[in-house]
Design an enzyme around this catalytic site. Structure first.
Site, short mmCIF file in Angstrom:
data_model
loop_
_atom_site.label_atom_id
_atom_site.label_comp_id
_atom_site.label_asym_id
_atom_site.label_seq_id
_atom_site.Cartn_x
_atom_site.Cartn_y
_atom_site.Cartn_z
CD GLU A 131 51.02 43.11 47.62
OE1 GLU A 131 51.35 42.17 46.89
OE2 GLU A 131 50.07 43.88 47.36
CE LYS A 190 52.02 46.61 41.02
NZ LYS A 190 51.01 45.79 41.68
CG ASP A 216 47.63 46.54 42.88
OD1 ASP A 216 48.36 46.36 41.90
OD2 ASP A 216 47.24 45.61 43.62
CD GLU A 222 45.54 41.97 40.62
OE1 GLU A 222 46.62 42.20 40.02
OE2 GLU A 222 45.44 41.98 41.86
C1 GCV Z 1 52.23 39.36 42.60
C2 GCV Z 1 48.78 43.16 43.73
C3 GCV Z 1 48.30 41.80 43.34
C4 GCV Z 1 49.25 40.71 43.81
C5 GCV Z 1 50.61 41.01 43.22
C6 GCV Z 1 51.04 42.41 43.65
C7 GCV Z 1 52.34 42.82 43.01
O1 GCV Z 1 48.73 43.31 45.10
O2 GCV Z 1 47.01 41.58 43.83
O3 GCV Z 1 48.77 39.48 43.38
O4 GCV Z 1 51.55 40.07 43.61
O5 GCV Z 1 50.08 43.35 43.26
O6 GCV Z 1 52.28 43.51 42.00
O7 GCV Z 1 53.39 42.47 43.51
#
Ligand code: GCV
Length: 857
Positions: A324, A398, A403, A431
């Site tokens: 990201e 994770k 996600d 989230e």
């Molecule tokens: C901290 C997802 C979330 C992001 C987060 C990312 C991660 O994409 O939306 O906000 O970033 O996971 O776990 O690094």
């Protein structure tokens, strides 16, 4: 005629009716002769550590014989926390004095210490062998005195023993000899806090750690947080966002950060930091951050030594890289093992660890490519590196391969890494699961992941066993959860959300605990032991994940939320046709990602063969993961006997109907729990019921349009009780298109674009009777528009749209995030009544309205 007048001004932060709260605090202050009582009202700030006074005489009886003296065999800060906590908890629950001393009294006593310290005080004491963080509670008769010994394998273990003992009392259990030790050494939380005080994916106010680019002056909340974490056995806290600020490792910032470590230390919680791998260049001004460059290696060593001078118990580094937009080793064609090991070498002499995140993927995937698959990324990036990481590196994975969606299979990486330490990364901050405005108890979801038997090495290997690492002869492993508590008085905003933090700690300590054991413990500690209260709250929480899944994204589709925005309300199309790879591959014929080996992306082949076989075949793939694994036509028949499309419709209606029961079930507890948390929770349950309908209608309508297949029960697309705002007689309101279309009834709403009030009027032709009137409107962030409902010209309700929604990034749009329902029950109607809705705009909020729905009660 209307039977009631409702007047509400919802508090932006708490969701509680402000007027009622104000009156209540005045009443309490008057009753108790001061304002102090109001300040001590049930804000939820104590979390589950309320230690409320036990008043039931028979319950009290069993604790009468407990000693009133507490002997502290050690004087370390953690030891002091342990003895202080025991005195505080027992005093609060049982009344009377509990004194702490360092010498054995001539009488009964609790004695706390590590085995070494206890032997010093009581040479004849023979305790069990204790794991480093384990504890044992035992009784000893000494010269006619009864001693309760709380022995910890370390001071931290001693503290955990004290919390265990206090929990037994709070839940009215007998205090019996007992011994426990945690499942795994890593039991951490991650906070995604930024130095400016904001929190990425935080839904409960500003950071408790930072404000304005600095560590806060007052860290009281930090030490309270440390206490909460320790009470459920958590031992590490990463305090800054994994999207790490490049200033993190600057000397001045490290000195500030050391204050946070000081506040956490007395609770045995080691602070750790998220670091950016480009720091040698960004902070150290080197020409490179290539992990294999000798200067870079030396920089990390020197920086790590500098940190340990300031923070001797520093936990280590968390790394998000090549993900990201974060820079990483791929910049120099190096791999994650090469990068992680450099940090690991620097940390090793200090007993620190590296948590390297397995969340490495390309967010610019080609959606035209039917073989492209984000879910494959973890395995594809890390599998070949198995065994190449240093022993103090842990891969933080994770729970699912995408996600934190409402349902995912477990990541295949857990089974693929046989010789590498692993920690599962869970998400307490909701989230994708309602952002602490919806009640979603996540322990059942986490248990599903932890109990998944991966059949690695052709034997039973549930994920919980893999991450513990013992049976794989790995030195480290465990649990991490993204928590994101904030400055909101009750830490996570929704009183029910705290069960997720408590439950996470409990599972990290002992993943074999059942969902029922966990929720029951939390409810008793949080709301008391009244059987009706306990059974009602346990029931509400227990099924809430399933309910949320039903009205958001069933059959493994993912949450169906707006995935390129704030991840809150419905936004189905947002998953498709972009590089983020959360595709659901829906067209007019069918839906789902084909991840089979035979015809799809091959993702299923990343699982060990026995599990892969189950997912690969349509006949054995479980329904709840069907559309994650397979692409099927809408009329494909599930194991349940329903078609996919009918299941989508039914589950959305069932889920919304279940969410609608929360408020009435909660109302049966009125008077049995404190008014403050009662009202706060009620307001949130009422909101959730309305937002579940927004979800239900958006998803069902979208599927109806996409599939062209009608709902066999005739509900989707037919709303006989609804009056569209744009179809009402308007004075000042004008129709607007809503995007995405499915988030407003009929794709349209109305807004009032003048400074004064606008009205919508309709002549009703309902048979005489009692009705519920629901107004569906949009509560956008800027401004606080007012609404009034009038029946035959007489006001029956008014409210202010001062939202309780998550603090969206300037969400000014009418959509599935802001669509909100206000319900007026018990309205008596006669044929020919005239209903009027008055909207008074405020600042940028044009008092938008979607529809009014009038249903027979
Ligand atoms: C901290 C997802 C979330 C992001 C987060 C990312 C991660 O994409 O939306 O906000 O970033 O996971 O776990 O690094």
């Amino acid at each position: 005629m209307a039977m009631l007048m409702i007047e509400e001004k919802r508090d932006r932060k708490t969701g509680v009716c402000g007027l009622r709260r104000f009156l209540r605090s005045i009443t309490l202050a008057v009753l108790f002769g001061s304002t102090v009582w109001a300040a001590q009202a049930e804000t939820g700030s104590a979390g589950w550590l309320r230690y409320s006074r036990i008043t039931d005489p028979s319950a009290l009886q069993q604790y009468r014989s407990l000693p009133r003296q507490i002997v502290r065999a050690d004087t370390s800060p953690v030891g002091q926390s342990a003895s202080g906590e025991l005195a505080r908890g027992l005093r609060s629950m049982l009344g009377g004095e509990f004194r702490v001393s360092s010498a054995l009294p001539d009488g009964d006593a609790f004695v706390l210490g590590t085995p070494q310290e206890l032997h010093h005080l009581l040479p004849q004491w023979r305790g069990p062998d204790l794991a480093e963080e384990g504890f044992a509670v035992s009784k000893l008769n000494e010269h006619g005195h009864r001693l309760w010994i709380v022995a910890g394998g370390s001071q931290r273990g001693e503290l955990y023993g004290v919390f265990h003992l206090l929990e037994q009392v709070a839940e009215l259990h007998e205090i019996a000899p007992d011994a426990e030790s945690p499942s795994a050494p890593i039991r951490w939380v991650n906070q995604w806090d930024n130095f400016d005080g904001s929190i990425e994916r935080g839904y409960a106010g500003r950071s408790i750690f930072f404000e304005g680019g600095h560590v806060r002056g007052d860290l009281t909340r930090v030490s309270e947080y440390g206490r909460l974490l320790a009470s459920v056995g958590l031992n590490g806290c990463t305090v800054n966002n994994v999207n790490s600020d490049l200033r993190t490792l600057q000397p001045e910032m490290l000195r500030e950060l050391a204050r946070i470590a000081d506040a956490l230390r007395p609770w045995g919680v080691r602070m750790s930091l998220s670091v950016d791998l480009s720091s040698p260049q960004a902070v150290g001004h080197l020409s490179t951050f290539d992990p294999l460059d000798p200067q870079v290696i030396a920089w990390w060593q020197q920086k790590t030594d500098e940190i340990y001078k300031l923070i001797p118990d520093f936990g280590g580094f968390v790394v998000k890289a090549d993900s990201e937009g974060r820079l990483g080793p791929s910049h120099y064609r190096r791999n994650p093992a090469q990068a992680a090991n450099v940090l690991a070498h620097a940390l090793l002499p200090h007993h620190g660890v590296v948590l390297y995140r397995g969340f490495v993927y390309n967010q610019h995937l080609d959606w035209h490519d039917l073989k492209a698959d984000r879910a494959r990324a973890g395995y594809d990036n890390f599998r070949a590196l198995d065994g190449k990481f240093e022993p103090n590196v842990v891969i933080q994975i994770k729970n699912g391969p995408i996600d934190f969606q409402v349902r995912e299979p477990v990541s295949p990486l857990f089974a693929a890494l046989q010789h590498t330490n692993q920690a599962i990364e869970l998400q307490v901050t909701q989230e994708y699961t309602g952002q602490q405005r919806h009640m979603v108890f996540l322990v059942p979801m986490w248990k599903t992941a932890l109990d998944t038997d991966m059949r690695a090495q052709n034997r039973s290997t549930p994920v919980k066993e893999i991450i513990e690492g013992k049976s794989f002869h790995r030195p480290l492993g465990g649990f991490v959860a993204v928590v994101n508590v904030g400055l909101d008085e009750n830490w996570l905003h929704h009183p029910m959300a705290m069960a997720n933090l408590y439950g996470y700690g409990k599972l990290a300590w002992d993943p074999d605990l059942t969902t029922d054991q966990i929720i029951d413990g939390w409810t008793r500690l949080t709301f008391g032991n009244n059987p009706k209260v306990v059974s009602t709250i346990d029931d509400l929480q227990r099924n809430s994940w399933h309910v949320y899944e039903e009205y958001t994204g069933p059959l493994g589709l993912g949450t169906l939320t707006d995935i390129i925005g704030i991840h809150y309300g419905p936004g189905i199309e947002s998953a498709e046709r972009n590089g983020w790879g959360q595709w659901i591959r829906a067209d007019h014929q069918g839906i789902g990602m084909d991840r089979t080996v035979a015809t799809g992306t091959g993702y299923i082949g990343q699982y060990p063969p026995e599990l892969a076989k189950i997912y690969e075949s349509l006949s054995t793939c479980p329904d709840e993961l069907l559309l994650f694994m397979h692409h099927v036509p809408y009329n494909y028949v599930l194991h349940s006997g329903k078609t996919v499309i009918q299941h989508v419709y039914d589950s959305h209606y069932d889920g919304a109907a279940a969410a609608a029961t929360y408020a009435p079930r909660w109302q049966t507890l009125h008077g049995l729990i404190d008014e403050e948390r009662y009202q706060r929770t009620l307001a949130l349950f009422e909101y959730q019921a309305g937002h579940a309908i927004v979800w239900r209608d958006a998803v069902s309508e979208w599927f109806l349009r996409m599939s062209g297949i009608a709902d066999a029960a005739g509900r989707v697309g037919h709303y006989p009780d609804r009056i569209e705002a744009e179809a009402m007689q308007s004075d000042g309101y004008t129709p607007v298109e809503v995007t995405p279309w499915e988030t407003a009834s009929g794709g349209k709403a109305v807004t009032c674009n003048r400074a004064t009030a606008c009205t919508l009027t309709a002549k009703l032709n309902k048979p005489a009777g009692i009705y519920q009137i629901a107004v569906q409107y949009f509560d956008i962030h800027p401004g606080a528009a007012q609404y009034e409902v009038l029946l035959n010209g007489k006001g029956i309700a008014h409210w202010t749209a001062d939202n309780t929604l998550p603090p969206a990034v300037a969400d000014k749009t009418l959509d599935g995030h802001t669509s909100t329902r206000f319900t007026i029950p018990g309205v008596k109607l006669e044929p020919g009544d005239t209903l009027t809705l008055r909207g008074i705009p405020n600042r940028a909020e044009p008092a938008p309205v979607d529809y009014i729905e009038i249903t027979k009660q």
